[in-house]
Design a protein around this motif. Structure first.
Motif, mmCIF file in Angstrom:
data_model
loop_
_atom_site.group_PDB
_atom_site.id
_atom_site.type_symbol
_atom_site.label_atom_id
_atom_site.label_comp_id
_atom_site.label_asym_id
_atom_site.label_seq_id
_atom_site.Cartn_x
_atom_site.Cartn_y
_atom_site.Cartn_z
ATOM 1 N N ARG A 1 0.903 -1.400 -0.233
ATOM 2 C CA ARG A 1 0.335 -0.371 0.324
ATOM 3 C C ARG A 1 0.918 1.292 -0.013
ATOM 4 N NH1 ARG A 1 -4.707 -1.366 4.426
ATOM 5 N NH2 ARG A 1 -3.209 -2.315 5.790
ATOM 6 N N LEU B 1 1.857 4.596 1.484
ATOM 7 C CA LEU B 1 1.312 5.646 2.744
ATOM 8 C C LEU B 1 1.940 6.865 2.589
ATOM 9 C CD1 LEU B 1 -0.225 5.352 5.145
ATOM 10 C CD2 LEU B 1 2.818 4.620 6.115
ATOM 11 N N CYS C 1 -3.396 4.406 1.741
ATOM 12 C CA CYS C 1 -3.954 4.761 3.169
ATOM 13 C C CYS C 1 -2.838 5.901 3.418
ATOM 14 C CB CYS C 1 -3.383 3.570 4.385
ATOM 15 S SG CYS C 1 -1.996 3.076 3.703
ATOM 16 N N SER D 1 1.311 0.782 8.249
ATOM 17 C CA SER D 1 0.557 0.597 7.008
ATOM 18 C C SER D 1 -0.044 -0.791 7.601
ATOM 19 C CB SER D 1 0.775 0.515 5.836
ATOM 20 O OG SER D 1 2.150 0.320 6.020
ATOM 21 N N TRP E 1 -5.985 6.735 11.160
ATOM 22 C CA TRP E 1 -5.692 6.161 9.880
ATOM 23 C C TRP E 1 -6.954 5.979 9.138
ATOM 24 C CZ3 TRP E 1 -7.653 1.381 7.950
ATOM 25 C CH2 TRP E 1 -6.622 0.775 6.878
ATOM 26 N N ASN F 1 -8.175 4.594 5.425
ATOM 27 C CA ASN F 1 -8.398 3.657 4.292
ATOM 28 C C ASN F 1 -9.145 4.678 3.082
ATOM 29 O OD1 ASN F 1 -8.161 1.729 2.339
ATOM 30 N ND2 ASN F 1 -9.166 0.195 3.848
#
Length: 354
Positions: free
Chosen positions: A127, A129, A194, A212, A239, A241
């Protein structure tokens, strides 16, 4: 000859009263009640009396008395305090005026140089980040100065982008811009999977932990702390998403709902507003699947193994956590500087960004 200390000054009377009171042959006549004779000074041709000390109680018209000097000193001290307090308030007002009128500054560290999904050797998607840290006031910016170096180094180590934002900009607007607007330079902008939002006092304490990986891909929002009372027990970190199916809808609710809390009696920070909005929009089973709470030992205020931040003490219910931080920003900054130095010393040379 008598000793000079035993000599007395005689007050003349009669025809000689108009003459000088200093005699060449002083006698043992006691001084009058209105003066106190001082020691005599010897000259080769005569004796002369020192200037007598005047009794302050019998001469209240004298200007430079002890009481006057003490009162003047007290007035000067009070005036100095008033001037210092006025200057401090004026400086703070000017800083706030400049801060409110200035355009928010986005300071970027770009560490994603190629799509992680296509990197050699990757067998599972990685992902993308973005670590975002913001300060909404001059005092919060001073706190952020203490944690800026460590969090930048952590982002570089895990190959995540980092951005510092100084300025009056709501958190919901920042997240919206980071997702939907190319706030970074054209050649460096990526669509992040994210986003991690940090308060100015939050720090990463372990370079071997990738944040993450601590949040599941099926959750929309993750926090460090307790969602039921985020203002007191959290959250130094949020956090988000961006790939969640409810990401755009929840973000729109957050942006629209943030304006309705300004008239409330109790102050609320952006994360508390988010939770209140989502509680009204989603039922409890849906919220259970949308939220993820990080609990000790990963996050435990100043003993967490992954993230640390300050917890608002009891007795400050009418202040948000960020307002409490700004009220004690000097002490907070000193503690954070010591913590960052200790972590960077342990993790050397990972904190070196040169």
């Amino acid at each position: 000859m008598e000793a000079a200390g035993n000599l007395r000054l005689r007050t003349p009377s009669g025809p000689s009263a108009s003459r000088s009171r200093v005699r060449s042959r002083p006698t043992d006549v006691a001084p009058s009640d209105s003066v106190t004779a001082g020691p005599l000074i010897y000259y080769p041709t005569r004796y002369a009396a020192a200037v007598p000390r005047i009794n302050d109680a019998k001469y209240p018209h004298r200007f430079f008395t002890k009481r006057t000097i003490l009162m003047g000193s007290a007035i000067l001290a009070a005036a100095s305090v008033v001037v210092m307090m006025t200057w401090s308030l004026l400086s703070q007002a000017l800083d706030n005026w400049y801060w409110n009128g200035a355009e928010p500054q986005w300071i970027w560290d770009h560490n994603i140089y190629e799509p992680p999904d296509n990197a050699p050797g990757n067998t599972t998607p990685v992902r993308k980040l973005l670590i975002l840290q913001r300060a909404t006031s001059p005092k919060a910016s001073k706190i952020l100065d203490a944690t800026y170096r460590l969090n930048r180094a952590y982002a570089k180590h895990i190959q995540a982008d980092y951005v510092r934002i100084d300025g009056m900009l709501a958190l919901c607007d920042i997240v919206f811009d980071a997702i939907n607007v190319k706030v970074a330079p054209e050649e460096a902008w990526v669509q992040y999977d994210c986003i991690i939002v940090l308060d100015p006092d939050a720090v990463f304490v372990e370079f071997g932990i990738n944040m993450s990986d601590m949040f599941g891909p099926n959750h929309l929002v993750g926090i460090a702390g307790n969602m039921t009372d985020a203002d007191r027990y959290g959250s130094g970190m949020l956090w988000w998403n961006t790939r969640h199916r409810e990401s755009n809808a929840a973000l729109s609710l957050w942006v629209d709902g943030s304006f309705s809390f300004h008239h409330r009696d109790l102050p609320k920070d952006d994360i508390t507003i988010l939770f209140d909005v989502l509680r009204n929009a989603y039922n409890p089973p849906e919220l259970f699947t949308m939220f993820q709470e990080l609990q000790p030992p990963q996050v435990d205020y100043f003993s967490g193994t992954a993230v640390r931040f300050f917890r608002k003490p009891s007795g400050y219910e009418r202040m948000s956590r960020l307002q409490w931080l700004e009220a004690d920003w000097e002490d907070v900054a000193i503690v954070l500087e010591q913590l960052v130095d200790a972590i960077c010393f342990k993790s050397h040379p990972k904190c070196d960004l040169t």
